[in-house]
Design a protein around this motif. Sequence first.
Motif, PDB file in Angstrom:
ATOM      1  N   ALA A  28       0.807  -1.216   0.000  1.00 27.98           N
ATOM      2  CA  ALA A  28       0.000   0.000   0.000  1.00 27.98           C
ATOM      3  C   ALA A  28       0.844   1.271   0.000  1.00 27.98           C
ATOM      4  O   ALA A  28       0.330   2.361  -0.293  1.00 27.98           O
ATOM      5  CB  ALA A  28      -0.931   0.005   1.217  1.00 27.98           C
ATOM      6  N   GLU A  29       2.147   1.156   0.312  1.00 34.12           N
ATOM      7  CA  GLU A  29       3.007   2.343   0.433  1.00 34.12           C
ATOM      8  C   GLU A  29       4.004   2.478  -0.711  1.00 34.12           C
ATOM      9  O   GLU A  29       4.759   3.452  -0.764  1.00 34.12           O
ATOM     10  CB  GLU A  29       3.771   2.288   1.760  1.00 34.12           C
ATOM     11  CG  GLU A  29       2.879   2.299   2.989  1.00 34.12           C
ATOM     12  CD  GLU A  29       3.667   2.010   4.260  1.00 34.12           C
ATOM     13  OE1 GLU A  29       4.911   2.121   4.226  1.00 34.12           O
ATOM     14  OE2 GLU A  29       3.048   1.674   5.281  1.00 34.12           O
ATOM     15  N   ARG A  30       3.987   1.530  -1.639  1.00 32.37           N
ATOM     16  CA  ARG A  30       5.057   1.530  -2.649  1.00 32.37           C
ATOM     17  C   ARG A  30       4.938   2.679  -3.641  1.00 32.37           C
ATOM     18  O   ARG A  30       5.924   3.371  -3.919  1.00 32.37           O
ATOM     19  CB  ARG A  30       5.078   0.178  -3.366  1.00 32.37           C
ATOM     20  CG  ARG A  30       5.542  -0.944  -2.452  1.00 32.37           C
ATOM     21  CD  ARG A  30       5.429  -2.323  -3.097  1.00 32.37           C
ATOM     22  NE  ARG A  30       5.637  -3.376  -2.092  1.00 32.37           N
ATOM     23  CZ  ARG A  30       5.420  -4.670  -2.293  1.00 32.37           C
ATOM     24  NH1 ARG A  30       4.964  -5.082  -3.487  1.00 32.37           N
ATOM     25  NH2 ARG A  30       5.640  -5.537  -1.334  1.00 32.37           N
ATOM     26  N   GLU A  31       3.742   2.893  -4.188  1.00 29.45           N
ATOM     27  CA  GLU A  31       3.623   4.005  -5.126  1.00 29.45           C
ATOM     28  C   GLU A  31       3.843   5.336  -4.414  1.00 29.45           C
ATOM     29  O   GLU A  31       4.485   6.243  -4.957  1.00 29.45           O
ATOM     30  CB  GLU A  31       2.251   4.003  -5.808  1.00 29.45           C
ATOM     31  CG  GLU A  31       2.118   5.111  -6.847  1.00 29.45           C
ATOM     32  CD  GLU A  31       0.839   5.033  -7.650  1.00 29.45           C
ATOM     33  OE1 GLU A  31       0.524   6.020  -8.349  1.00 29.45           O
ATOM     34  OE2 GLU A  31       0.159   3.989  -7.605  1.00 29.45           O
ATOM     35  N   ALA A  32       3.335   5.457  -3.199  1.00 30.91           N
ATOM     36  CA  ALA A  32       3.534   6.696  -2.436  1.00 30.91           C
ATOM     37  C   ALA A  32       5.015   6.933  -2.185  1.00 30.91           C
ATOM     38  O   ALA A  32       5.492   8.084  -2.223  1.00 30.91           O
ATOM     39  CB  ALA A  32       2.771   6.628  -1.119  1.00 30.91           C
ATOM     40  N   THR A  33       5.793   5.881  -1.927  1.00 30.39           N
ATOM     41  CA  THR A  33       7.230   6.022  -1.710  1.00 30.39           C
ATOM     42  C   THR A  33       7.917   6.533  -2.972  1.00 30.39           C
ATOM     43  O   THR A  33       8.776   7.426  -2.915  1.00 30.39           O
ATOM     44  CB  THR A  33       7.849   4.679  -1.284  1.00 30.39           C
ATOM     45  OG1 THR A  33       7.274   4.269  -0.042  1.00 30.39           O
ATOM     46  CG2 THR A  33       9.355   4.789  -1.132  1.00 30.39           C
ATOM     47  N   ALA A  34       7.533   5.985  -4.122  1.00 30.03           N
ATOM     48  CA  ALA A  34       8.119   6.442  -5.382  1.00 30.03           C
ATOM     49  C   ALA A  34       7.780   7.904  -5.650  1.00 30.03           C
ATOM     50  O   ALA A  34       8.633   8.687  -6.104  1.00 30.03           O
ATOM     51  CB  ALA A  34       7.630   5.559  -6.533  1.00 30.03           C
ATOM     52  N   LEU A  35       6.543   8.288  -5.369  1.00 32.08           N
ATOM     53  CA  LEU A  35       6.142   9.682  -5.577  1.00 32.08           C
ATOM     54  C   LEU A  35       6.849  10.606  -4.592  1.00 32.08           C
ATOM     55  O   LEU A  35       7.219  11.739  -4.935  1.00 32.08           O
ATOM     56  CB  LEU A  35       4.629   9.809  -5.451  1.00 32.08           C
ATOM     57  CG  LEU A  35       3.822   9.093  -6.543  1.00 32.08           C
ATOM     58  CD1 LEU A  35       2.332   9.115  -6.213  1.00 32.08           C
ATOM     59  CD2 LEU A  35       4.076   9.730  -7.905  1.00 32.08           C
ATOM     60  N   LEU A  36       7.048  10.135  -3.378  1.00 43.09           N
ATOM     61  CA  LEU A  36       7.769  10.928  -2.390  1.00 43.09           C
ATOM     62  C   LEU A  36       9.212  11.156  -2.838  1.00 43.09           C
ATOM     63  O   LEU A  36       9.770  12.247  -2.675  1.00 43.09           O
ATOM     64  CB  LEU A  36       7.740  10.220  -1.037  1.00 43.09           C
ATOM     65  CG  LEU A  36       8.175  11.022   0.190  1.00 43.09           C
ATOM     66  CD1 LEU A  36       7.282  12.235   0.387  1.00 43.09           C
ATOM     67  CD2 LEU A  36       8.136  10.129   1.428  1.00 43.09           C
ATOM     68  N   TYR A  37       9.801  10.127  -3.436  1.00 41.18           N
ATOM     69  CA  TYR A  37      11.145  10.279  -4.000  1.00 41.18           C
ATOM     70  C   TYR A  37      11.153  11.373  -5.075  1.00 41.18           C
ATOM     71  O   TYR A  37      12.079  12.198  -5.151  1.00 41.18           O
ATOM     72  CB  TYR A  37      11.634   8.960  -4.600  1.00 41.18           C
ATOM     73  CG  TYR A  37      12.646   9.175  -5.697  1.00 41.18           C
ATOM     74  CD1 TYR A  37      13.969   9.500  -5.400  1.00 41.18           C
ATOM     75  CD2 TYR A  37      12.258   9.112  -7.047  1.00 41.18           C
ATOM     76  CE1 TYR A  37      14.879   9.759  -6.419  1.00 41.18           C
ATOM     77  CE2 TYR A  37      13.164   9.356  -8.060  1.00 41.18           C
ATOM     78  CZ  TYR A  37      14.476   9.681  -7.744  1.00 41.18           C
ATOM     79  OH  TYR A  37      15.371   9.945  -8.746  1.00 41.18           O
ATOM     80  N   LEU A  38      10.134  11.398  -5.934  1.00 41.31           N
ATOM     81  CA  LEU A  38      10.070  12.411  -6.989  1.00 41.31           C
ATOM     82  C   LEU A  38       9.957  13.812  -6.404  1.00 41.31           C
ATOM     83  O   LEU A  38      10.538  14.769  -6.938  1.00 41.31           O
ATOM     84  CB  LEU A  38       8.896  12.130  -7.919  1.00 41.31           C
ATOM     85  CG  LEU A  38       9.007  10.881  -8.791  1.00 41.31           C
ATOM     86  CD1 LEU A  38       7.729  10.679  -9.593  1.00 41.31           C
ATOM     87  CD2 LEU A  38      10.215  10.968  -9.727  1.00 41.31           C
ATOM     88  N   VAL A  39       9.215  13.946  -5.310  1.00 44.09           N
ATOM     89  CA  VAL A  39       9.150  15.244  -4.626  1.00 44.09           C
ATOM     90  C   VAL A  39      10.547  15.642  -4.161  1.00 44.09           C
ATOM     91  O   VAL A  39      10.994  16.781  -4.350  1.00 44.09           O
ATOM     92  CB  VAL A  39       8.186  15.186  -3.426  1.00 44.09           C
ATOM     93  CG1 VAL A  39       8.259  16.485  -2.617  1.00 44.09           C
ATOM     94  CG2 VAL A  39       6.754  14.936  -3.893  1.00 44.09           C
TER      95      VAL A  39
END
Length: 409
Positions: free
Chosen positions: A362-373
Amino acid sequence: MSPVKTAPAELTAGDAALRTKYLTEVLDLLYPWPCRTDGSPGTPIAEYLVVPDARRPRLLVPAESRKVAAAAVRRYAEPQSRAAKLKRGAVVAAVRTGASAVLLRDRVRVTGPYSSSIDGYLSERLGRELSVSVHIGPARANRKPVLQLIGPEGDTFGFGKLATGPLTQTLVRAETAALTALASSGLTKLTVPRVLHAGEWRGLPVLIQSALPVWLPRAPLTPRRLVAAMLDIAGCCGFTTAALASSPYWHELRARIAAVSDRPECAGLGPAAELLVKHVGDATFRFGAWHGDWAPWNMANLADALLVWDWERFATGVPIGFDAVHHELQRRIQTTGDARDAVEQTVRRSGELLAPFGVPPAEREATALLYLVDLAVRYLTDRQAEAGARLGVLGTWLLPVLIRRVEEL
């Protein structure tokens, strides 16, 4: 350690002019007055071949010894294509046989007091005879002189970085601290350079690190070996867990976003970051260390070792898996040249990329997006667009995908 990142195969007229201007700036920095770089009479310090020429300078090669010159070219960078390998081979053959007098006509002759030059400083601090080869890189906010240090027998024993402006001074000091910390961290899955010297020259930070043997034969890199090395780094300073919204990481990232809030690009970035954290809610994240710029050109896989260099972005307390996302993004950009699609495809692969790091589904896409930020804030903080970096304008590739994907969560 490998000295440089590979440059584009062709340069525009504007790129060439900027490189020529930067060459003059580098020479003035390394050989300040009373040294002269115009061939004026005086005590010789160094003589360089300009590769490929003064209009498109990429490398300054010491010309005093054919053996040293050949080593400077051969160990300057790992070519990324067959054509590039053939070109490098031709230059190596030219300097080794003496044909460089015909093929490489542009030279720089440096005269003056040896003690006033970077050569004199390094020789004194390292306690050995050496020659310096200088890389002339493409426009980037973090561009700095990168020096290949070569012994009289053609042995490349070190690489040096000399800071210039405030950003590069911060980065050189950060890499010095990172390599010092990593030396005693007990890493077993990868090899990093050792600090040979850290100090200041004319008020500018200098870092000299050992040369990793990137010239040895390469071996295929398996995903398992890459992940194992990234996990080794992730845990080298310990792990922590916390809800993202209350974590020190988010507190620091939020402050970094605020510091660039006057930039037009941040009008969409800040709200997207806040929405992303709100979406995550109370989910617990695990935090550790990361290399910070783990890209294909910052590593070399040998049969018995994985060599990794360029540690100036190393940091602790970041979400686990950032290195894997960064590597995938940079690999795709390098392979396809389509940065926007590379962002899209990297986010789509976040589940597969982050599973080996124990990130809950449940946190994987959010982690990738957080990296992009995080990456976007780095580009804005460094002012890569103003420096003329190829991917400096985030609105053309990173931000559209990031903002849309956050809104679709």
